[in-house]
Design a protein around this motif. Structure first.
Motif, PDB file in Angstrom:
ATOM      1  N   ILE A   1       0.858  -1.182   0.000  1.00 32.70           N
ATOM      2  CA  ILE A   1       0.000   0.000   0.000  1.00 32.70           C
ATOM      3  C   ILE A   1       0.894   1.233   0.000  1.00 32.70           C
ATOM      4  CG2 ILE A   1      -1.687   1.316   1.344  1.00 32.70           C
ATOM      5  CD1 ILE A   1      -2.785  -1.311   2.381  1.00 32.70           C
ATOM      6  N   PRO A   2       0.660   2.205  -0.878  1.00 36.77           N
ATOM      7  CA  PRO A   2       1.491   3.423  -0.904  1.00 36.77           C
ATOM      8  C   PRO A   2       1.528   4.120   0.457  1.00 36.77           C
ATOM      9  CG  PRO A   2       0.062   3.326  -2.828  1.00 36.77           C
ATOM     10  CD  PRO A   2      -0.377   2.216  -1.930  1.00 36.77           C
ATOM     11  N   GLU A   3       2.677   4.692   0.769  1.00 40.37           N
ATOM     12  CA  GLU A   3       2.865   5.376   2.059  1.00 40.37           C
ATOM     13  C   GLU A   3       1.839   6.482   2.270  1.00 40.37           C
ATOM     14  OE1 GLU A   3       4.911   4.988   4.642  1.00 40.37           O
ATOM     15  OE2 GLU A   3       5.881   3.194   3.854  1.00 40.37           O
ATOM     16  N   SER A   4       1.368   7.085   1.188  1.00 40.47           N
ATOM     17  CA  SER A   4       0.436   8.210   1.308  1.00 40.47           C
ATOM     18  C   SER A   4      -0.910   7.796   1.907  1.00 40.47           C
ATOM     19  CB  SER A   4       0.206   8.850  -0.067  1.00 40.47           C
ATOM     20  OG  SER A   4      -0.287   7.885  -0.996  1.00 40.47           O
ATOM     21  N   PHE A   5      -1.221   6.490   1.917  1.00 39.91           N
ATOM     22  CA  PHE A   5      -2.498   6.027   2.458  1.00 39.91           C
ATOM     23  C   PHE A   5      -2.375   5.510   3.886  1.00 39.91           C
ATOM     24  CE2 PHE A   5      -3.409   5.913  -2.079  1.00 39.91           C
ATOM     25  CZ  PHE A   5      -4.679   6.477  -2.117  1.00 39.91           C
ATOM     26  N   ILE A   6      -1.175   5.538   4.460  1.00 37.16           N
ATOM     27  CA  ILE A   6      -1.018   5.137   5.856  1.00 37.16           C
ATOM     28  C   ILE A   6      -1.688   6.188   6.731  1.00 37.16           C
ATOM     29  CG2 ILE A   6       0.601   4.566   7.699  1.00 37.16           C
ATOM     30  CD1 ILE A   6       0.559   2.587   5.335  1.00 37.16           C
ATOM     31  N   GLY A   7      -2.598   5.756   7.590  1.00 37.00           N
ATOM     32  CA  GLY A   7      -3.343   6.682   8.434  1.00 37.00           C
ATOM     33  C   GLY A   7      -4.684   7.075   7.847  1.00 37.00           C
ATOM     34  N   LYS A   8      -4.930   6.693   6.585  1.00 32.50           N
ATOM     35  CA  LYS A   8      -6.211   6.986   5.957  1.00 32.50           C
ATOM     36  C   LYS A   8      -7.126   5.753   6.054  1.00 32.50           C
ATOM     37  CE  LYS A   8      -4.529  10.544   2.814  1.00 32.50           C
ATOM     38  NZ  LYS A   8      -4.476  11.030   1.411  1.00 32.50           N
ATOM     39  N   THR A   9      -8.362   5.928   5.618  1.00 29.17           N
ATOM     40  CA  THR A   9      -9.342   4.844   5.771  1.00 29.17           C
ATOM     41  C   THR A   9      -9.287   3.859   4.605  1.00 29.17           C
ATOM     42  OG1 THR A   9     -11.089   6.072   4.637  1.00 29.17           O
ATOM     43  CG2 THR A   9     -10.870   6.387   7.032  1.00 29.17           C
TER      44      THR A   9
ATOM     45  N   ASP B   1     -14.500   2.721   7.382  1.00 29.02           N
ATOM     46  CA  ASP B   1     -13.750   3.665   8.222  1.00 29.02           C
ATOM     47  C   ASP B   1     -12.541   3.020   8.908  1.00 29.02           C
ATOM     48  OD1 ASP B   1     -15.211   2.035   9.842  1.00 29.02           O
ATOM     49  OD2 ASP B   1     -15.882   3.603  11.213  1.00 29.02           O
ATOM     50  N   PHE B   2     -12.190   1.801   8.503  1.00 31.45           N
ATOM     51  CA  PHE B   2     -11.023   1.122   9.073  1.00 31.45           C
ATOM     52  C   PHE B   2      -9.763   1.899   8.697  1.00 31.45           C
ATOM     53  CE2 PHE B   2      -7.545  -1.885   9.235  1.00 31.45           C
ATOM     54  CZ  PHE B   2      -7.816  -2.663  10.351  1.00 31.45           C
ATOM     55  N   VAL B   3      -8.947   2.260   9.693  1.00 29.86           N
ATOM     56  CA  VAL B   3      -7.745   3.073   9.464  1.00 29.86           C
ATOM     57  C   VAL B   3      -6.564   2.165   9.136  1.00 29.86           C
ATOM     58  CG1 VAL B   3      -6.145   4.759  10.439  1.00 29.86           C
ATOM     59  CG2 VAL B   3      -8.578   4.866  11.020  1.00 29.86           C
ATOM     60  N   ILE B   4      -5.915   2.478   8.044  1.00 28.06           N
ATOM     61  CA  ILE B   4      -4.766   1.674   7.590  1.00 28.06           C
ATOM     62  C   ILE B   4      -3.526   2.069   8.394  1.00 28.06           C
ATOM     63  CG2 ILE B   4      -3.281   1.124   5.627  1.00 28.06           C
ATOM     64  CD1 ILE B   4      -5.673   1.783   3.808  1.00 28.06           C
ATOM     65  N   GLN B   5      -2.894   1.081   9.027  1.00 25.24           N
ATOM     66  CA  GLN B   5      -1.693   1.315   9.834  1.00 25.24           C
ATOM     67  C   GLN B   5      -0.436   0.936   9.046  1.00 25.24           C
ATOM     68  OE1 GLN B   5      -1.975   2.780  12.834  1.00 25.24           O
ATOM     69  NE2 GLN B   5      -4.213   2.797  12.582  1.00 25.24           N
ATOM     70  N   LYS B   6       0.709   1.210   9.627  1.00 24.48           N
ATOM     71  CA  LYS B   6       1.982   0.834   9.001  1.00 24.48           C
ATOM     72  C   LYS B   6       2.077  -0.685   8.891  1.00 24.48           C
ATOM     73  CE  LYS B   6       4.928   4.748  10.280  1.00 24.48           C
ATOM     74  NZ  LYS B   6       6.153   5.154  11.006  1.00 24.48           N
ATOM     75  N   ASN B   7       2.907  -1.150   7.961  1.00 27.36           N
ATOM     76  CA  ASN B   7       3.172  -2.577   7.753  1.00 27.36           C
ATOM     77  C   ASN B   7       1.890  -3.339   7.376  1.00 27.36           C
ATOM     78  OD1 ASN B   7       5.906  -2.175   8.660  1.00 27.36           O
ATOM     79  ND2 ASN B   7       5.091  -2.135  10.739  1.00 27.36           N
ATOM     80  N   THR B   8       0.995  -2.652   6.662  1.00 29.81           N
ATOM     81  CA  THR B   8      -0.238  -3.271   6.174  1.00 29.81           C
ATOM     82  C   THR B   8      -0.147  -3.398   4.656  1.00 29.81           C
ATOM     83  OG1 THR B   8      -1.553  -2.359   7.992  1.00 29.81           O
ATOM     84  CG2 THR B   8      -2.739  -3.061   6.025  1.00 29.81           C
ATOM     85  N   LYS B   9      -0.625  -4.509   4.136  1.00 29.14           N
ATOM     86  CA  LYS B   9      -0.646  -4.719   2.693  1.00 29.14           C
ATOM     87  C   LYS B   9      -2.072  -5.004   2.221  1.00 29.14           C
ATOM     88  CE  LYS B   9       4.144  -6.208   2.232  1.00 29.14           C
ATOM     89  NZ  LYS B   9       5.080  -7.164   1.619  1.00 29.14           N
ATOM     90  N   ALA B  10      -2.281  -4.863   0.923  1.00 27.10           N
ATOM     91  CA  ALA B  10      -3.610  -5.061   0.352  1.00 27.10           C
ATOM     92  C   ALA B  10      -3.737  -6.461  -0.232  1.00 27.10           C
ATOM     93  CB  ALA B  10      -3.863  -4.018  -0.717  1.00 27.10           C
ATOM     94  N   ILE B  11      -4.948  -7.038  -0.116  1.00 30.29           N
ATOM     95  CA  ILE B  11      -5.226  -8.365  -0.651  1.00 30.29           C
ATOM     96  C   ILE B  11      -6.133  -8.189  -1.863  1.00 30.29           C
ATOM     97  CG2 ILE B  11      -6.120 -10.667  -0.164  1.00 30.29           C
ATOM     98  CD1 ILE B  11      -5.770 -10.063   2.817  1.00 30.29           C
ATOM     99  N   PHE B  12      -5.642  -8.645  -3.022  1.00 33.21           N
ATOM    100  CA  PHE B  12      -6.407  -8.549  -4.258  1.00 33.21           C
ATOM    101  C   PHE B  12      -6.701  -9.945  -4.791  1.00 33.21           C
ATOM    102  CE2 PHE B  12      -4.220  -4.464  -4.109  1.00 33.21           C
ATOM    103  CZ  PHE B  12      -5.187  -3.568  -4.546  1.00 33.21           C
ATOM    104  N   VAL B  13      -7.737 -10.011  -5.629  1.00 37.91           N
ATOM    105  CA  VAL B  13      -8.010 -11.212  -6.421  1.00 37.91           C
ATOM    106  C   VAL B  13      -7.987 -10.808  -7.871  1.00 37.91           C
ATOM    107  CG1 VAL B  13      -9.685 -12.996  -7.008  1.00 37.91           C
ATOM    108  CG2 VAL B  13      -9.378 -12.342  -4.628  1.00 37.91           C
ATOM    109  N   TYR B  14      -7.119 -11.479  -8.669  1.00 40.69           N
ATOM    110  CA  TYR B  14      -6.994 -11.193 -10.092  1.00 40.69           C
ATOM    111  C   TYR B  14      -7.531 -12.367 -10.893  1.00 40.69           C
ATOM    112  CZ  TYR B  14      -4.089  -7.093  -9.236  1.00 40.69           C
ATOM    113  OH  TYR B  14      -3.621  -5.863  -8.842  1.00 40.69           O
TER     114      TYR B  14
END
Length: 401
Positions: free
Chosen positions: A314-322, A388-401
């Motif tokens: 997840i890009p650093e710019s979204f850390i702390g955002k929902t 409204d879940f807040v994204i914290q550091k060391n979090t990654k996104a789970i995708f299905v392709y």
């Protein structure tokens, strides 16, 4: 007595002890040399060379061979023994006899030296093929510990699922049955694999695998010998404990046969735990419903690294955002299904943070907050979190392709 005098006496005593130890070491080497039959062979060769050199000098200075000084005779000996040809044409019978002896001696010495060099290189190659040598200049590599039938399929899956890993970056550590690793390396894809033979729970074996410089490790249930399921899982836990103590920054994933050992691996700070038997039971249970769950799961966890479930940064710019903010920004074809919390070497980061916080007596609240982190799980998935879940550091996104 002054401290300077005491220090001076201690220095003298240490110096005497050091000299005594050096003398004993020299005597030990001398005794070993005298017991070695090759020592006497070398002495005989030197004596023969000396006698032949003197004979050439004595008999050829009166002829037209060109040997005029003792240095000429020594040069003649060196060229004859090393190069195998005569720099001077000897004329006298003693000189020719000595030259013949030197020529034969040179051929024998050359054969011995060549054989010794070839034997050394062959020995090095054999040790390397059998995994008995320590790896050198390895950094950022992947350790794969353990062996079982069908190991080549596991390797295939590892390489397919990790495009960033090449075979030369993988180090196998196991006690595989004779011939299994050679058979594996005979395949073109696995030719560049590195191999360390030995028990992967042994500290010395792991050091030979350059564990200090490794970045990831996978411990599979080891069936290299007739271990019971209890022994297999016990060895897995012991291996993880040893690896964690040798390289706290190492990301470790381990396979278990029985879930009762899961708690032990969690206490050993294993980053990822694979409960193979439980997964098999769950898969059988879902298949019994007749709804096709097993096919869906197979597609999601396929070996193709570009399809199925994909974990992305997840890009650093979204850390702390929902979560809603991040989901709204996506323009990818994949479907976002959740977040993976506390990724990477979470346990080591937690210990480092606690250690740093405890150095400052004014940050008791920070320490208390950090201790609460112990309740969190490493690599914890959260599927479809609230917007409204807040994204914290060391979090990654789970995708299905």
């Amino acid at each position: 007595m002054s401290s300077k005098k005491v220090a001076g006496k201690k220095s003298v005593v240490k110096s005497a002890a050091s000299k005594k130890a050096t003398g004993k070491k020299i005597l030990r080497h001398i005794r070993y040399a005298l017991k070695n039959p090759m020592t006497y062979a070398y002495i005989c060769i030197i004596i023969i060379l000396a006698i032949a050199t003197v004979m050439v000098f004595k008999s050829e200075t009166q002829t037209e061979s060109g040997i005029q000084t003792f240095f000429d005779s020594v040069w003649f000996t060196l060229v004859t023994v090393i190069a195998g040809y005569f720099d001077y044409c000897v004329k006298s019978v003693p000189g020719r006899l000595s030259a013949l002896i030197l020529l034969i001696l040179g051929m024998l010495l050359l054969s011995v030296i060549t054989g010794k060099i070839a034997s050394t290189f062959m020995d090095m190659q054999i040790k390397k093929d059998k995994g008995l040598k320590k790896l050198k200049s390895m950094k950022g590599h992947f350790l794969l510990c353990g062996w079982r039938p069908g190991f080549d399929k596991i390797l295939d899956s590892v390489l397919n699922s990790n495009p960033d890993i090449t075979p030369d970056m993988i180090v196998l550590v196991n006690d595989a049955p004779d011939g299994q690793i050679e058979q594996l390396r005979s395949k073109l894809r696995f030719k560049e694999l590195n191999y360390i033979s030995g028990d992967f729970t042994d500290e010395n074996v792991l050091h030979r695998a350059e564990i200090d410089n490794a970045i990831r490790a996978l411990v599979i249930s080891d069936r290299s010998k007739n271990y019971s399921d209890l022994e297999v899982d016990s060895r897995t836990v012991l291996a993880v404990l040893t690896m964690e103590s040798l390289n706290p920054d190492l990301y470790i994933a381990a396979e278990l046969m029985d879930s009762k050992f899961e708690r032990h691996l969690q206490m050993a700070h294993c980053d990822e735990i694979i409960l193979t038997t439980d997964y098999e039971h769950s898969l059988l249970a879902t298949a019994s419903s007749g709804m096709g769950y097993s096919n869906v799961i197979r597609a999601l966890i396929g070996e193709d690294a570009s399809s199925g479930i994909i974990i992305e940064d997840i890009p650093e710019s979204f850390i702390g955002k929902t979560y809603a903010d991040f989901k709204q920004s996506l323009k990818k074809k994949g479907v976002l299904i959740g977040l993976l919390l506390n990724t990477g070497n979470f346990h080591q980061r937690r210990k480092d943070a606690l250690r740093e916080a405890q150095k400052n007596p004014d940050v008791k609240k920070i320490v208390d907050d950090l201790k609460k982190v112990k309740l969190l799980k490493s690599n914890e998935p959260v599927l479809v979190p609230s917007p409204d879940f807040v994204i914290q550091k060391n979090t990654k996104a789970i995708f299905v392709y």
